[in-house]
Motif scaffolding. Structure first.
Motif, PDB file in Angstrom:
ATOM      1  N   PHE A   1       2.659   5.024 -13.148  1.00  0.00           N
ATOM      2  CA  PHE A   1       1.065   5.293 -12.302  1.00  0.00           C
ATOM      3  C   PHE A   1       1.084   5.957 -11.178  1.00  0.00           C
ATOM      4  O   PHE A   1       2.287   6.631 -10.792  1.00  0.00           O
ATOM      5  N   GLU A   2       0.121   6.451 -10.851  1.00  0.00           N
ATOM      6  CA  GLU A   2      -0.517   7.001 -10.148  1.00  0.00           C
ATOM      7  C   GLU A   2      -0.072   6.560  -8.294  1.00  0.00           C
ATOM      8  O   GLU A   2      -0.814   5.108  -8.194  1.00  0.00           O
ATOM      9  N   GLY A   3       0.722   6.906  -7.524  1.00  0.00           N
ATOM     10  CA  GLY A   3       0.908   6.657  -6.194  1.00  0.00           C
ATOM     11  C   GLY A   3      -0.143   6.679  -5.333  1.00  0.00           C
ATOM     12  O   GLY A   3      -0.851   8.060  -5.636  1.00  0.00           O
ATOM     13  N   PRO A   4       0.016   6.530  -4.061  1.00  0.00           N
ATOM     14  CA  PRO A   4      -1.297   6.703  -2.928  1.00  0.00           C
ATOM     15  C   PRO A   4      -1.438   8.431  -2.787  1.00  0.00           C
ATOM     16  O   PRO A   4      -2.026   8.250  -1.726  1.00  0.00           O
ATOM     17  N   ASP A   5       0.127   8.952  -3.061  1.00  0.00           N
ATOM     18  CA  ASP A   5       0.227   9.744  -2.604  1.00  0.00           C
ATOM     19  C   ASP A   5      -0.584  11.515  -3.049  1.00  0.00           C
ATOM     20  O   ASP A   5      -0.498  12.191  -3.249  1.00  0.00           O
TER      21      ASP A   5
ATOM     22  N   ARG B   1       0.591  -1.123   0.131  1.00  0.00           N
ATOM     23  CA  ARG B   1      -0.015  -0.144  -0.138  1.00  0.00           C
ATOM     24  C   ARG B   1       0.961   1.354   0.056  1.00  0.00           C
ATOM     25  O   ARG B   1      -0.157   2.474  -0.264  1.00  0.00           O
ATOM     26  N   ASP B   2       2.172   0.909   0.322  1.00  0.00           N
ATOM     27  CA  ASP B   2       3.279   2.436   0.238  1.00  0.00           C
ATOM     28  C   ASP B   2       4.499   1.848  -1.113  1.00  0.00           C
ATOM     29  O   ASP B   2       4.708   3.397  -0.897  1.00  0.00           O
ATOM     30  N   LEU B   3       4.993   1.145  -1.792  1.00  0.00           N
ATOM     31  CA  LEU B   3       5.248   1.292  -2.793  1.00  0.00           C
ATOM     32  C   LEU B   3       6.700   0.540  -2.572  1.00  0.00           C
ATOM     33  O   LEU B   3       7.056   0.328  -3.494  1.00  0.00           O
ATOM     34  N   VAL B   4       6.398   0.478  -0.902  1.00  0.00           N
ATOM     35  CA  VAL B   4       7.970   0.576  -0.565  1.00  0.00           C
ATOM     36  C   VAL B   4       8.163  -1.039   0.265  1.00  0.00           C
ATOM     37  O   VAL B   4       9.222  -1.712   0.144  1.00  0.00           O
ATOM     38  N   ASN B   5       7.093  -1.161   0.818  1.00  0.00           N
ATOM     39  CA  ASN B   5       7.237  -2.638   1.408  1.00  0.00           C
ATOM     40  C   ASN B   5       6.416  -2.763   0.770  1.00  0.00           C
ATOM     41  O   ASN B   5       5.493  -3.155   1.174  1.00  0.00           O
TER      42      ASN B   5
END
Length: 538
Positions: free
Chosen positions: A291-295, A98-102
């Motif tokens: 792509f568009e991120g969660p931010d 959900r955060d693109l990192v984990n």
């Protein structure tokens, strides 16, 4: 001079921190990172490398180790990701974040071998998930599709789309609801309403942008199209320049069009991403998804080789982008050896997974996969009371389908306890492909040394070790392999008398686009039994 990760992290506190668009539209910010805390946060499960630094920032790679050709799907607040799995089966592992990192593994979707799998695409249409998969064997090349009503599965058996001339599919739906599959070389083909067959012939719609002739690249190779709609335009991201070869070869280009059928307008700033010099941290960067991120900001995920570590394969990298006034995205990552602000600092989920295995549960696909397996390869395995029983096959590691896992650390140690039947040979390897591997096996009264993909019996020196059981430990310290053995339950270790340099065990030497992986093998006749596989990042 290339810095190792420990040195780099010690310097982070004094380096500028790149921001994503949500953190000040790309303006540099000062990091308050405690370098000692950074070292702890940079260590994941079993000390493995992870990107999240624990202070709202991350340090590439997002996925350490061989995770090439990232294909990303956004599904509400959830992001799903998969990669090329090549000859590994089960394959096409789907990851969630959900955060693109984990990221955490969800499932391995492809159970039935269809060949070497290159650059899949993950899509959702209405309420069904699809994965379009190019695959090739010596006898056949095509693109297949599998589907599921739940991302966790079960996934269908592969359906052949009969597309033998192309690779790297990308699913997209136009404004009228018509489904298309874009392909390598600037081509596309129409899909049926259910997405499980093609309609009509492949058509050419785009001539990819060509770099200057004097640039040092591997080859033109336009591939990996990914398409996203923003405003009035479809934006197509493509890779050119060859995925390996010279470090300056692979690159990211972009074109846009108001219609999927074209005409397509090339970005005036092509290439958007390219390694300019072999002195950079990341080489051969390409095969991007925009792509568009969660931010609410925009990002690119792509792959690259790490300077000095071809052996780790193509690793997944994340970079923020910003939409410029001219309507084209502009990458903001800069020097990817420096930390970058995370898209969001959400409730942290654990990244990755342990590679150590007590063989109590089935971890096929997510942790383990066979190299170049037969359709019934998994029938060779049985788990009983913490022991992995493996039926022997073939004559050597080259033809026995070793069981492999993906390592992403510069230095690590793997250990396993092995027991073999008479007539069998088993061992522990660093395995690239059937032509190139290194490590140690034993059986039939002798040790068997493997180096360069060649093998040599060491029976005269090892008869006291081979009473049917042996523990083997491999230490890969920045591409230097040292081997130890123990025949008293890991109480004492003896150093094997040959050390090996393995930095050349990679694609530019032996092809196949893979990485050097820890592997278990069993050859000959009878059975081998493995216990207590342990992985430790150093």
């Amino acid at each position: 001079m290339e810095l190792d990760r420990r040195t780099s992290l010690a310097l982070i506190g004094s380096l500028p921190l790149i921001s994503s668009p949500a953190f000040g539209q790309g303006a540099a910010a000062t990091s308050s990172l405690d370098p000692h805390a950074a070292m702890e946060w940079a260590k994941g499960i079993e000390g493995q490398r992870k990107a999240d630094l624990g202070n709202g920032s991350f340090l590439n790679p997002i996925f350490a180790g061989d995770h090439p050709d990232p294909a990303l799907l956004r599904d509400g607040d959830d992001y799903y990701l998969t990669f090329s799995s090549f000859d590994a089966y089960p394959g096409i592992v789907i990851w969630h974040s959900r955060d693109l990192v984990n990221w955490q593994p969800v499932t391995a979707t492809l159970k039935t071998p269809i060949g070497s799998v290159w650059a899949p695409d993950l899509a959702k249409h209405k309420r069904r998930y699809y994965c379009y998969i190019p695959a090739r064997t010596p006898q056949k090349k095509s693109i297949y599709v599998i589907f599921a009503d739940d991302i966790r599965g079960p996934w269908s058996e592969p359906v052949d789309l009969n597309l033998p001339e192309h690779i790297d599919p990308a699913h997209v739906t136009d404004d009228k609801g018509q489904r298309w599959l874009f392909l390598s070389g600037g081509d596309r083909v129409r899909l049926s309403a259910d997405g499980l067959s093609t309609v009509g012939k492949v058509e050419h719609v785009y001539d990819p942008w060509k770099y200057p002739e004097e640039w040092v690249v591997e080859t033109f190779a336009p591939e990996g199209p990914k398409i996203v709609k923003r405003g009035d335009y479809y934006y197509m991201t493509t890779a050119v320049g060859g995925t390996a070869g010279p470090p300056t070869g692979h690159m990211v280009i972009m074109a846009r069009s108001r219609s999927l059928g074209g005409p397509w307008e090339d970005c005036p700033r092509n290439p958007l991403i390219r390694t300019q010099s072999a002195r950079e941290k990341w080489w051969s960067r390409g095969h991007a998804t925009l792509f568009e991120g969660p931010d609410g900001g925009w990002w690119m995920m792509y792959h690259g080789y790490e300077n000095g570590y071809w052996t780790l394969g193509r690793q997944a990298l994340l970079e923020p982008v910003q939409w410029a006034e001219d309507g084209w995205p502009r990458p903001l990552g800069g020097d990817l050896s420096l930390p970058i602000r995370k898209p969001i600092d959400a409730v942290q989920q654990q990244h990755g997974m342990a590679l150590s295995d007590d063989f109590q549960t089935d971890r096929m696909g997510t942790a383990w996969a066979f190299y170049d397996p037969a359709p019934d390869e998994v029938s060779r395995l049985r788990r009983l009371d913490g022991t992995l029983h493996m039926e022997a096959k073939g004559k050597s590691p080259s033809d026995c389908a070793p069981l492999c896992c993906i390592a992403g650390d510069h230095a690590y140690r793997v250990t396993v306890d092995i027991n073999v039947d008479d007539g069998a040979e088993a061992g522990l390897l660093l395995f690239y492909n059937r032509r190139l591997y290194a490590g140690l096996g034993f059986g039939n009264g002798a040790l068997m040394m493997h180096r360069y993909g060649l093998q040599r019996s060491r029976g005269a020196d090892s008869s006291k070790d081979n009473a049917g059981s042996l523990s083997i430990r491999l230490t890969n310290d920045r591409n230097i392999l040292t081997i130890h053995t123990s025949n008293d339950g890991r109480q004492t270790w003896r150093k094997f008398d040959v050390q090996m340099e393995v930095s050349g065990y990679h694609h530019n030497v032996a092809y196949d686009f893979l990485s050097l992986r820890p592997a278990l093998y069993a050859a000959g006749r009878g059975q081998a039994r493995f216990r207590n596989f342990t992985y430790e990042a150093l």
